[in-house]
Design a protein around this motif. Structure first.
Motif, PDB file in Angstrom:
ATOM      1  N   LEU A  43       0.734  -1.221   0.000  1.00 45.37           N
ATOM      2  CA  LEU A  43       0.000   0.000   0.000  1.00 45.37           C
ATOM      3  C   LEU A  43       0.725   1.206   0.000  1.00 45.37           C
ATOM      4  N   VAL A  58       1.099   0.485  -7.147  1.00 43.76           N
ATOM      5  CA  VAL A  58       0.420   0.958  -5.936  1.00 43.76           C
ATOM      6  C   VAL A  58      -0.995   0.391  -5.906  1.00 43.76           C
ATOM      7  N   ASP A  84      -6.769   1.993  -3.788  1.00 42.32           N
ATOM      8  CA  ASP A  84      -7.296   2.861  -2.742  1.00 42.32           C
ATOM      9  C   ASP A  84      -6.323   3.972  -2.347  1.00 42.32           C
ATOM     10  N   GLU A  85      -5.037   3.719  -2.535  1.00 40.08           N
ATOM     11  CA  GLU A  85      -4.028   4.700  -2.139  1.00 40.08           C
ATOM     12  C   GLU A  85      -3.464   5.473  -3.327  1.00 40.08           C
ATOM     13  N   ASN A 109      -4.249   8.077  -5.365  1.00 46.97           N
ATOM     14  CA  ASN A 109      -4.117   9.529  -5.390  1.00 46.97           C
ATOM     15  C   ASN A 109      -3.188  10.035  -4.282  1.00 46.97           C
ATOM     16  N   SER A 110      -3.369   9.513  -3.088  1.00 42.92           N
ATOM     17  CA  SER A 110      -2.538   9.961  -1.969  1.00 42.92           C
ATOM     18  C   SER A 110      -1.079   9.592  -2.195  1.00 42.92           C
ATOM     19  N   LYS A 111      -0.829   8.444  -2.835  1.00 42.62           N
ATOM     20  CA  LYS A 111       0.548   8.019  -3.106  1.00 42.62           C
ATOM     21  C   LYS A 111       1.212   8.953  -4.122  1.00 42.62           C
ATOM     22  N   SER A 121       2.074  12.134  -2.228  1.00 43.19           N
ATOM     23  CA  SER A 121       3.180  11.970  -1.276  1.00 43.19           C
ATOM     24  C   SER A 121       4.514  11.772  -1.989  1.00 43.19           C
ATOM     25  N   THR A 144      -3.617   7.333 -13.908  1.00 41.04           N
ATOM     26  CA  THR A 144      -4.570   7.738 -12.870  1.00 41.04           C
ATOM     27  C   THR A 144      -5.897   8.117 -13.497  1.00 41.04           C
ATOM     28  N   THR A 166     -13.590   3.196  -4.035  1.00 39.88           N
ATOM     29  CA  THR A 166     -12.813   3.073  -5.269  1.00 39.88           C
ATOM     30  C   THR A 166     -13.615   3.399  -6.508  1.00 39.88           C
ATOM     31  N   ASP A 213     -10.001  13.176  -3.156  1.00 38.29           N
ATOM     32  CA  ASP A 213     -10.183  12.243  -2.044  1.00 38.29           C
ATOM     33  C   ASP A 213     -11.183  12.776  -1.019  1.00 38.29           C
TER      34      ASP A 213
END
Length: 423
Positions: free
Chosen positions: A9, A89, A92-93, A95-97, A100, A113, A209, A390
């Motif tokens: 994740l 990746v 679920d993660e 966009n945040s990944k 970051s 994406t 999702t 998100d």
């Protein structure tokens, strides 16, 4: 050699008739275009070793693995000394990944994406404006309305590589005539469940999702929207309240499996197991349903309409990082993957619709099965573009869940969500 880095994740089908008459010319031009792309990707290469990173959601789980591996092999062969590393990746993660990694100064050169996140990636400075790379020849080979889903405020931040459409799957032994509108959809669900108590009439997935894309079909069909023409979030409109009040009836009558825990990916399994009579999804469900067709026979139909015909236009795009040190090479890869021999397998992998104009000529779009999905495309409306997908997505889905379960009234739940995203 490809390396894998794993983190835990509108009238598109109408265009096919026009294109069919020009198939010989199109194929000739396509062949020349492919030749030019291949030549351009080999130009200027040297013995230097260059690595570009490609972020792919779900790759470790098999998502587009074969198709991307094939394209990467071709690209590396055409570009001596170039290596493509895949950064895998979780969905679920995703966009945040991306955010970051960018903030850490380690954003992959290219990222796959959902086009719905492009405004956020552009606002944060993560996505490179690709407008200067796009030539008239590049645009001429692509479906214009699909390419447009990758733009934000007139600038092209994403290059669509996947485009999906929806239809209604239904048990053909339990439902003789598929519902054509919302009233008939609710009535059909009631009749099936009444006659077969172990079979849910319909399903309303609200998973983080993909639940929003499915719910947007209903929002748009009722004349609603989650973002207005000025880009302002509009959860708590009369039309949206009406949509949730309509959907709540399915849950009140116990016609649907648990709306909170049911995900879009659960629907085909429920259907194949004989526990679901109708659901909305894309062509990728066919393989699963064909295996159980003897016990759970099915057909597909055009989406039932509300106040109007509508569906959500969903695309995924290639995005190039603004901090990539290999932007030109990254663009060559995107352009390379857009050649018919590499784009077509990607489109075919999940029953997606054309990215390239010449894909309209493919036999698979002429089947009765695919025509049901094609029928709603001309009424398609793009996903909302917001600066924080998100938070937007979570607030909306939470409101839907509260409204459908009766924890709050639809107006109250949407008002709360509106206040949440306004903070």
């Amino acid at each position: 050699m490809k390396k894998i880095l794993s983190f835990s994740l509108a009238g598109m089908m109408l265009a096919s008739t026009i294109l069919a008459g020009c198939s010989t010319t199109a194929k000739t031009e396509s062949t020349e275009a492919n030749k030019e792309v291949a030549e351009s990707t080999t130009a200027g290469t040297s013995s230097e070793h260059t690595v570009i990173k490609l972020l792919v959601p779900g790759y470790d789980g098999g998502y587009l693995k074969e198709e991307l591996d094939n394209g990467i092999a071709g690209f590396e062969k055409a570009n001596d000394g170039v290596e493509v590393e895949i950064v895998s990746v979780g969905w679920d993660e995703l966009n945040s990944k991306i955010v970051s990694l960018y903030q850490a100064g380690d954003a992959p050169d290219i990222m796959l994406t959902g086009s719905r996140t492009l405004k956020q990636l552009a606002t944060l400075g993560i996505a490179e404006d690709l407008s200067s790379y796009i030539t008239d020849d590049f645009k001429a080979n692509r479906v214009e309305s699909v390419l447009a889903t990758g733009s934000v405020d007139g600038k092209q931040y994403g290059i669509p590589m996947a485009f999906s459409s929806r239809a209604l799957y239904y048990r053909s032994d339990l439902i003789k005539t598929p519902p054509k509108n919302w009233d008939e959809l609710l009535e059909a669900a009631k009749e099936v469940h009444s006659s077969n108590p172990d079979v849910y009439g319909f399903a309303i997935p609200t998973d983080i999702t993909s639940g929003t894309d499915e719910l947007l079909n209903f929002i748009y069909q009722n004349g609603g929207a989650l973002v207005d023409d000025k880009g302002e979030i509009t959860f708590d409109t009369e039309a949206n309240v009406g949509t949730l009040e309509y959907l709540k009836q399915f849950n009140d009558e116990k016609l649907v499996p648990d709306v909170v825990s049911t995900a879009r990916g659960d629907q085909a399994t429920l259907f194949a197991n004989g526990n679901l009579a109708m659901f909305v999804s894309g062509p990728w469900e066919k393989e699963t349903l064909d295996k159980s067709a003897d016990t759970a026979p099915y057909k597909v139909a055009v989406l039932p309409e509300g106040k109007q015909k509508a569906e959500t236009l969903v695309t995924d795009s290639y995005v190039i990082s603004s901090i990539s040190k290999n932007k030109d090479l990254a663009w060559k890869f995107v352009e390379f993957m857009g050649q018919p021999e590499y784009q077509r397998p990607v489109s075919e992998a999940f029953g997606w619709f054309p990215i390239l104009k010449e894909e309209f000529e493919d036999e698979r779009f002429k089947t009765e099965f695919m025509q049901a999905f094609a029928a709603s495309i001309e009424y398609g409306i793009s996903e909302p573009q917001v600066e924080d997908w998100d938070s937007f997505n979570k607030a909306f889905l939470t409101a839907v869940q509260k409204a459908l379960t009766g924890e709050m009234g639809a107006k109250e739940a949407l008002d709360e969500a509106q206040s949440e995203v306004a903070k």
